[in-house]
Motif scaffolding. Structure first.
Motif, PDB file in Angstrom:
ATOM      1  N   VAL A  93    -103.216   9.420  75.376  1.00  0.00           N
ATOM      2  CA  VAL A  93    -102.352   8.735  76.336  1.00  0.00           C
ATOM      3  C   VAL A  93    -102.991   8.755  77.716  1.00  0.00           C
ATOM      4  O   VAL A  93    -103.410   9.811  78.192  1.00  0.00           O
ATOM      5  N   PRO A  94    -103.082   7.591  78.382  1.00  0.00           N
ATOM      6  CA  PRO A  94    -103.592   7.591  79.758  1.00  0.00           C
ATOM      7  C   PRO A  94    -102.532   8.070  80.734  1.00  0.00           C
ATOM      8  O   PRO A  94    -101.378   7.648  80.673  1.00  0.00           O
ATOM      9  N   VAL A  95    -102.913   8.976  81.611  1.00  0.00           N
ATOM     10  CA  VAL A  95    -102.053   9.415  82.708  1.00  0.00           C
ATOM     11  C   VAL A  95    -102.583   8.725  83.954  1.00  0.00           C
ATOM     12  O   VAL A  95    -103.769   8.823  84.261  1.00  0.00           O
ATOM     13  N   VAL A  96    -101.724   7.997  84.663  1.00  0.00           N
ATOM     14  CA  VAL A  96    -102.203   7.140  85.745  1.00  0.00           C
ATOM     15  C   VAL A  96    -101.518   7.443  87.068  1.00  0.00           C
ATOM     16  O   VAL A  96    -100.378   7.896  87.115  1.00  0.00           O
TER      17      VAL A  96
ATOM     18  N   ILE B 219     -97.858   3.463  80.373  1.00  0.00           N
ATOM     19  CA  ILE B 219     -98.551   2.216  80.025  1.00  0.00           C
ATOM     20  C   ILE B 219     -99.131   2.304  78.610  1.00  0.00           C
ATOM     21  O   ILE B 219    -100.182   1.772  78.321  1.00  0.00           O
ATOM     22  N   GLY B 220     -98.445   3.010  77.710  1.00  0.00           N
ATOM     23  CA  GLY B 220     -98.848   3.054  76.308  1.00  0.00           C
ATOM     24  C   GLY B 220     -99.920   4.080  76.012  1.00  0.00           C
ATOM     25  O   GLY B 220    -100.078   5.061  76.727  1.00  0.00           O
ATOM     26  N   THR B 221    -100.653   3.840  74.922  1.00  0.00           N
ATOM     27  CA  THR B 221    -101.742   4.726  74.531  1.00  0.00           C
ATOM     28  C   THR B 221    -103.069   4.119  74.973  1.00  0.00           C
ATOM     29  O   THR B 221    -103.122   2.983  75.451  1.00  0.00           O
ATOM     30  N   MET B 222    -104.148   4.854  74.792  1.00  0.00           N
ATOM     31  CA  MET B 222    -105.465   4.373  75.222  1.00  0.00           C
ATOM     32  C   MET B 222    -105.999   3.235  74.343  1.00  0.00           C
ATOM     33  O   MET B 222    -106.952   2.563  74.717  1.00  0.00           O
ATOM     34  N   LYS B 223    -105.397   3.025  73.187  1.00  0.00           N
ATOM     35  CA  LYS B 223    -105.879   1.980  72.278  1.00  0.00           C
ATOM     36  C   LYS B 223    -105.847   0.619  72.979  1.00  0.00           C
ATOM     37  O   LYS B 223    -104.817   0.190  73.489  1.00  0.00           O
ATOM     38  N   GLY B 224    -106.994  -0.038  73.007  1.00  0.00           N
ATOM     39  CA  GLY B 224    -107.083  -1.363  73.614  1.00  0.00           C
ATOM     40  C   GLY B 224    -107.502  -1.369  75.066  1.00  0.00           C
ATOM     41  O   GLY B 224    -107.786  -2.440  75.627  1.00  0.00           O
ATOM     42  N   TYR B 225    -107.567  -0.196  75.699  1.00  0.00           N
ATOM     43  CA  TYR B 225    -107.957  -0.156  77.107  1.00  0.00           C
ATOM     44  C   TYR B 225    -109.474  -0.139  77.262  1.00  0.00           C
ATOM     45  O   TYR B 225    -110.186   0.425  76.435  1.00  0.00           O
ATOM     46  N   ARG B 226    -109.950  -0.732  78.332  1.00  0.00           N
ATOM     47  CA  ARG B 226    -111.372  -0.744  78.699  1.00  0.00           C
ATOM     48  C   ARG B 226    -111.473  -0.619  80.208  1.00  0.00           C
ATOM     49  O   ARG B 226    -110.463  -0.624  80.913  1.00  0.00           O
ATOM     50  N   HIS B 227    -112.711  -0.502  80.713  1.00  0.00           N
ATOM     51  CA  HIS B 227    -112.914  -0.498  82.162  1.00  0.00           C
ATOM     52  C   HIS B 227    -112.623  -1.890  82.718  1.00  0.00           C
ATOM     53  O   HIS B 227    -113.047  -2.896  82.155  1.00  0.00           O
TER      54      HIS B 227
END
Length: 207
Positions: free
Chosen positions: A77-80, A105-113
């Motif tokens: 999970v991203p902490v932002v 904002i959900g889980t890290m799946k699908g995230y990129r820079h």
């Protein structure tokens, strides 16, 4: 806790140091994190295909169940520090909590820079909707004085003459871009937060 072990005469024991697994197995340093072979660092802007973005503080393991009757699974999970959501039911798009980083904002799946252009778009939205900018070197928010705010005004080298008034206009093309409700323009302006903040500015020394 101290443990005492009785060893029969003539026998030997071997003490083996047990390796302790890090709390977050995806954390590779104090401010760097790995997900699916990609290294992210604190302060990175991340984005997924639907346009949801966030300024990353960390990546953490969390237990999650997609449905109440399904078993828990571990997810990254991203902490932002701040989140930008293109649209939601409430119509809000920018979420900022300056006290501490948060989820949402959900889980890290699908995230990129995010690209530089995408990062700029997020910062623009933050400035327009919440009047915040972000210092990527210090990993810290900066509030942008906004017309109508009660602010502290002063000029460089004249901190002891700082005043508190309402910000009525800004003009970045002017040498004194911040116009106060007194009718005078000033070089510097910050939103008034407390008496201590004001006193600190009054006592600042010229650099």
């Amino acid at each position: 806790m101290k443990h005492v072990v009785d060893v029969p005469e003539g026998y030997m024991i071997k003490v083996v140091k047990e390796d302790v697994e890090p709390k977050n197995s995806n954390e590779i340093s104090d401010n760097q994190f790995e997900f699916n072979g990609v290294v992210f660092k604190r302060g990175d802007v991340i984005i997924r295909n639907d346009g949801t973005m966030g300024i990353l503080e960390s990546i953490q393991k969390r237990s999650y169940s997609p449905m109440p009757f399904l078993p828990l699974i571990d997810v990254d999970v991203p902490v932002v520090y701040a989140a930008f959501v293109p649209s939601n039911k409430k119509g809000e798009r920018v979420f900022i909590n300056i006290d501490e980083a948060h989820h949402g904002i959900g889980t890290m799946k699908g995230y990129r820079h995010a690209t530089d252009e995408e990062k700029s778009n997020m910062l623009k939205a933050m400035q327009e909707e919440k009047h915040f900018s972000y210092d990527f070197l210090q990993n810290d928010f900066k509030y942008i004085p906004t017309v109508g705010d009660l602010c502290i005004f002063w000029d460089n080298g004249s901190e002891s003459e700082a005043i508190i008034a309402e910000l009525t206009c800004t003009d970045n093309s002017d040498d004194y871009p911040f116009l106060s409700s007194t009718g005078s323009g000033y070089e510097k302006c910050v939103k008034f937060i407390s008496d201590n903040q004001y006193k600190a500015i009054l006592n600042e020394e010229e650099e």
